[in-house]
Write a protein that holds these residues in place. Sequence first.
Motif, PDB file in Angstrom:
ATOM      1  N   ASN A 111       2.825  28.179  15.678  1.00 12.70           N
ATOM      2  CA  ASN A 111       3.911  27.398  15.108  1.00 12.70           C
ATOM      3  C   ASN A 111       4.399  26.424  16.174  1.00 12.70           C
ATOM      4  O   ASN A 111       4.849  26.840  17.249  1.00 12.70           O
ATOM      5  N   TYR A 112       4.305  25.126  15.864  1.00  8.35           N
ATOM      6  CA  TYR A 112       4.696  24.138  16.858  1.00  8.35           C
ATOM      7  C   TYR A 112       5.192  22.880  16.170  1.00  8.35           C
ATOM      8  O   TYR A 112       4.654  22.473  15.132  1.00  8.35           O
ATOM      9  N   GLN A 113       6.223  22.271  16.756  1.00  7.27           N
ATOM     10  CA  GLN A 113       6.780  21.031  16.216  1.00  7.27           C
ATOM     11  C   GLN A 113       6.889  20.006  17.330  1.00  7.27           C
ATOM     12  O   GLN A 113       7.300  20.314  18.456  1.00  7.27           O
ATOM     13  N   TRP A 114       6.514  18.753  16.995  1.00  8.03           N
ATOM     14  CA  TRP A 114       6.615  17.662  17.953  1.00  8.03           C
ATOM     15  C   TRP A 114       7.020  16.393  17.216  1.00  8.03           C
ATOM     16  O   TRP A 114       6.272  15.868  16.399  1.00  8.03           O
ATOM     17  N   LEU A 131       4.676  37.096   8.138  1.00 13.79           N
ATOM     18  CA  LEU A 131       5.524  37.735   7.136  1.00 13.79           C
ATOM     19  C   LEU A 131       6.783  36.935   6.827  1.00 13.79           C
ATOM     20  O   LEU A 131       7.284  36.960   5.711  1.00 13.79           O
ATOM     21  N   GLN A 132       7.288  36.214   7.819  1.00 12.42           N
ATOM     22  CA  GLN A 132       8.536  35.486   7.617  1.00 12.42           C
ATOM     23  C   GLN A 132       8.330  34.128   6.946  1.00 12.42           C
ATOM     24  O   GLN A 132       9.292  33.410   6.691  1.00 12.42           O
ATOM     25  N   GLY A 133       7.098  33.758   6.679  1.00  8.90           N
ATOM     26  CA  GLY A 133       6.817  32.450   6.109  1.00  8.90           C
ATOM     27  C   GLY A 133       7.021  32.397   4.610  1.00  8.90           C
ATOM     28  O   GLY A 133       6.669  33.331   3.891  1.00  8.90           O
ATOM     29  N   LEU A 134       7.598  31.288   4.139  1.00  4.11           N
ATOM     30  CA  LEU A 134       7.733  31.048   2.707  1.00  4.11           C
ATOM     31  C   LEU A 134       6.612  30.105   2.295  1.00  4.11           C
ATOM     32  O   LEU A 134       6.705  28.891   2.473  1.00  4.11           O
ATOM     33  N   GLY A 135       5.541  30.653   1.764  1.00  8.80           N
ATOM     34  CA  GLY A 135       4.390  29.848   1.405  1.00  8.80           C
ATOM     35  C   GLY A 135       3.241  30.051   2.369  1.00  8.80           C
ATOM     36  O   GLY A 135       3.312  30.833   3.322  1.00  8.80           O
ATOM     37  N   LEU A 136       2.151  29.331   2.104  1.00  3.65           N
ATOM     38  CA  LEU A 136       0.939  29.478   2.897  1.00  3.65           C
ATOM     39  C   LEU A 136       1.011  28.641   4.167  1.00  3.65           C
ATOM     40  O   LEU A 136       1.747  27.664   4.239  1.00  3.65           O
ATOM     41  N   TRP A 143       9.764  29.481  -3.758  1.00  4.09           N
ATOM     42  CA  TRP A 143       9.951  30.746  -3.062  1.00  4.09           C
ATOM     43  C   TRP A 143      11.439  30.948  -2.784  1.00  4.09           C
ATOM     44  O   TRP A 143      12.146  30.004  -2.421  1.00  4.09           O
ATOM     45  N   TYR A 144      11.887  32.178  -2.953  1.00  7.39           N
ATOM     46  CA  TYR A 144      13.243  32.552  -2.539  1.00  7.39           C
ATOM     47  C   TYR A 144      13.119  33.685  -1.532  1.00  7.39           C
ATOM     48  O   TYR A 144      12.479  34.711  -1.806  1.00  7.39           O
ATOM     49  N   GLY A 145      13.711  33.504  -0.366  1.00  9.47           N
ATOM     50  CA  GLY A 145      13.640  34.525   0.672  1.00  9.47           C
ATOM     51  C   GLY A 145      15.015  34.916   1.161  1.00  9.47           C
ATOM     52  O   GLY A 145      15.929  34.087   1.252  1.00  9.47           O
ATOM     53  N   LYS A 146      15.157  36.202   1.478  1.00 12.28           N
ATOM     54  CA  LYS A 146      16.430  36.712   2.015  1.00 12.28           C
ATOM     55  C   LYS A 146      16.135  37.728   3.111  1.00 12.28           C
ATOM     56  O   LYS A 146      15.198  38.537   2.978  1.00 12.28           O
ATOM     57  N   THR A 147      16.919  37.676   4.180  1.00 10.64           N
ATOM     58  CA  THR A 147      16.775  38.618   5.288  1.00 10.64           C
ATOM     59  C   THR A 147      18.086  39.350   5.521  1.00 10.64           C
ATOM     60  O   THR A 147      19.171  38.835   5.214  1.00 10.64           O
ATOM     61  N   ILE A 179      10.817  38.405  -0.393  1.00 11.38           N
ATOM     62  CA  ILE A 179      10.376  37.082  -0.819  1.00 11.38           C
ATOM     63  C   ILE A 179       9.900  37.183  -2.266  1.00 11.38           C
ATOM     64  O   ILE A 179       9.059  38.033  -2.589  1.00 11.38           O
ATOM     65  N   PHE A 180      10.448  36.339  -3.124  1.00 16.44           N
ATOM     66  CA  PHE A 180      10.007  36.238  -4.513  1.00 16.44           C
ATOM     67  C   PHE A 180       9.447  34.830  -4.720  1.00 16.44           C
ATOM     68  O   PHE A 180      10.031  33.853  -4.239  1.00 16.44           O
ATOM     69  N   SER A 181       8.334  34.736  -5.425  1.00 12.24           N
ATOM     70  CA  SER A 181       7.722  33.421  -5.600  1.00 12.24           C
ATOM     71  C   SER A 181       7.153  33.259  -7.000  1.00 12.24           C
ATOM     72  O   SER A 181       6.845  34.239  -7.693  1.00 12.24           O
ATOM     73  N   ALA A 182       7.028  31.993  -7.405  1.00 12.35           N
ATOM     74  CA  ALA A 182       6.379  31.619  -8.665  1.00 12.35           C
ATOM     75  C   ALA A 182       5.525  30.391  -8.393  1.00 12.35           C
ATOM     76  O   ALA A 182       5.952  29.465  -7.694  1.00 12.35           O
ATOM     77  N   GLN A 183       4.321  30.378  -8.951  1.00 17.58           N
ATOM     78  CA  GLN A 183       3.366  29.291  -8.705  1.00 17.58           C
ATOM     79  C   GLN A 183       2.717  28.894 -10.021  1.00 17.58           C
ATOM     80  O   GLN A 183       2.168  29.742 -10.731  1.00 17.58           O
ATOM     81  N   TYR A 184       2.787  27.611 -10.335  1.00 10.30           N
ATOM     82  CA  TYR A 184       2.155  27.101 -11.554  1.00 10.30           C
ATOM     83  C   TYR A 184       0.924  26.279 -11.200  1.00 10.30           C
ATOM     84  O   TYR A 184       0.945  25.440 -10.287  1.00 10.30           O
ATOM     85  N   ASP A 185      -0.172  26.514 -11.948  1.00 13.00           N
ATOM     86  CA  ASP A 185      -1.386  25.710 -11.834  1.00 13.00           C
ATOM     87  C   ASP A 185      -1.873  25.345 -13.225  1.00 13.00           C
ATOM     88  O   ASP A 185      -1.774  26.147 -14.169  1.00 13.00           O
ATOM     89  N   GLY A 186      -2.412  24.142 -13.339  1.00 17.90           N
ATOM     90  CA  GLY A 186      -2.920  23.662 -14.615  1.00 17.90           C
ATOM     91  C   GLY A 186      -4.246  24.296 -15.000  1.00 17.90           C
ATOM     92  O   GLY A 186      -4.875  25.014 -14.216  1.00 17.90           O
ATOM     93  N   SER A 187      -4.684  24.002 -16.206  1.00 21.58           N
ATOM     94  CA  SER A 187      -5.904  24.620 -16.738  1.00 21.58           C
ATOM     95  C   SER A 187      -7.144  24.209 -15.948  1.00 21.58           C
ATOM     96  O   SER A 187      -8.056  25.016 -15.769  1.00 21.58           O
ATOM     97  N   LYS A 188      -7.197  22.980 -15.433  1.00 19.22           N
ATOM     98  CA  LYS A 188      -8.378  22.544 -14.686  1.00 19.22           C
ATOM     99  C   LYS A 188      -8.549  23.349 -13.410  1.00 19.22           C
ATOM    100  O   LYS A 188      -9.666  23.715 -13.036  1.00 19.22           O
ATOM    101  N   THR A 189      -7.437  23.643 -12.742  1.00 18.34           N
ATOM    102  CA  THR A 189      -7.509  24.419 -11.508  1.00 18.34           C
ATOM    103  C   THR A 189      -7.906  25.866 -11.784  1.00 18.34           C
ATOM    104  O   THR A 189      -8.840  26.399 -11.175  1.00 18.34           O
ATOM    105  N   LEU A 190      -7.213  26.514 -12.703  1.00 14.79           N
ATOM    106  CA  LEU A 190      -7.492  27.929 -12.973  1.00 14.79           C
ATOM    107  C   LEU A 190      -8.869  28.115 -13.605  1.00 14.79           C
ATOM    108  O   LEU A 190      -9.552  29.116 -13.342  1.00 14.79           O
ATOM    109  N   ASP A 191      -9.282  27.165 -14.440  1.00 17.42           N
ATOM    110  CA  ASP A 191     -10.602  27.293 -15.046  1.00 17.42           C
ATOM    111  C   ASP A 191     -11.707  27.113 -14.002  1.00 17.42           C
ATOM    112  O   ASP A 191     -12.766  27.758 -14.083  1.00 17.42           O
TER     113      ASP A 191
END
Length: 279
Positions: free
Chosen positions: A70-73, A83-88, A175-179, A190-202
């Motif tokens: 993890n780095y920021q510039w 584990l503490q990340g919200l998302g990939l 994503w909703y996260g609470k500590t 962490i609770f999450s919901a992810q939507y993908d269209g039919s082209k992706t899932l198919d």
Amino acid sequence: MHKFFVFWLATLTLMTSLGLGCVMADEQPSQEEQNNNGGFMELSSTLAAFQSRFVDAPQHIGALLNLRLNYQWNGFFIEDKGLQGLGLPGLGYNFYHDQTWSFDVYFNEIYAEMASDDAYSLGNEQDGLKGINPRRADHRVGLRSTYYFDDTSVLRMLIAPLSARRGQGMHLAAWYGKTWQRQNINFHTIFSAQYDGSKTLDYYYGVDDSEVSDKFTAYHAGSGITLSAELGLTYALTKDWVLESSVKLIRLPNSIYHSPLIDPRVEAIAQISLVYVLF
């Protein structure tokens, strides 16, 4: 039902994105915040019990070794917070942040490769997919917004319409996260919901005519929503050593329940990790 949820998720994401102009009009980040560079690197050794989503995948225990950076510039960043990340994990550019809001242009891998020699998997979880054409990874660029309720609660949303694979449609996620802390143990949910269209899932879970066999019947997957819930904890053993553990359940979209590539409707993973902080 999921059409209403997708509309709500898209509206919420759009509203938070449009809210950027109002927020920036009231408050600009300080020079100190703009120059908040730095980061950390961790080495994680994990023991995981895994029930994979894929057909004929054994329920087994596997070991993983993972390097997290993890780095920021000057606004550019690499993010993999485990584990503490919200998302990939991913990388991006943070173009605005204050005590309440943060907005990024974010690039990450939404779906990993499947049924290929290069596919990342835990043990032999994808052995049951032999005979299926390889699926390439789905890398996307999108707008990510984060709202901080307080020091312990956060809501994050991602809208990612741009894919390296053309014609894949919209990807929406929240994503909703609470500590919270009890003595020296830090807990998180962490609770999450992810939507993908039919082209992706198919593409990932459908079976076309060229793949049909006695095991794999033809199948077309529609659009759908993936839900997940996670409970975890971290405990600092020393300054440089940390113990992590979590349990996560992933409910797959209804539209892929009957895909011949899928067996359980709920994917589950429980893991414990020993983490060494390199810097």
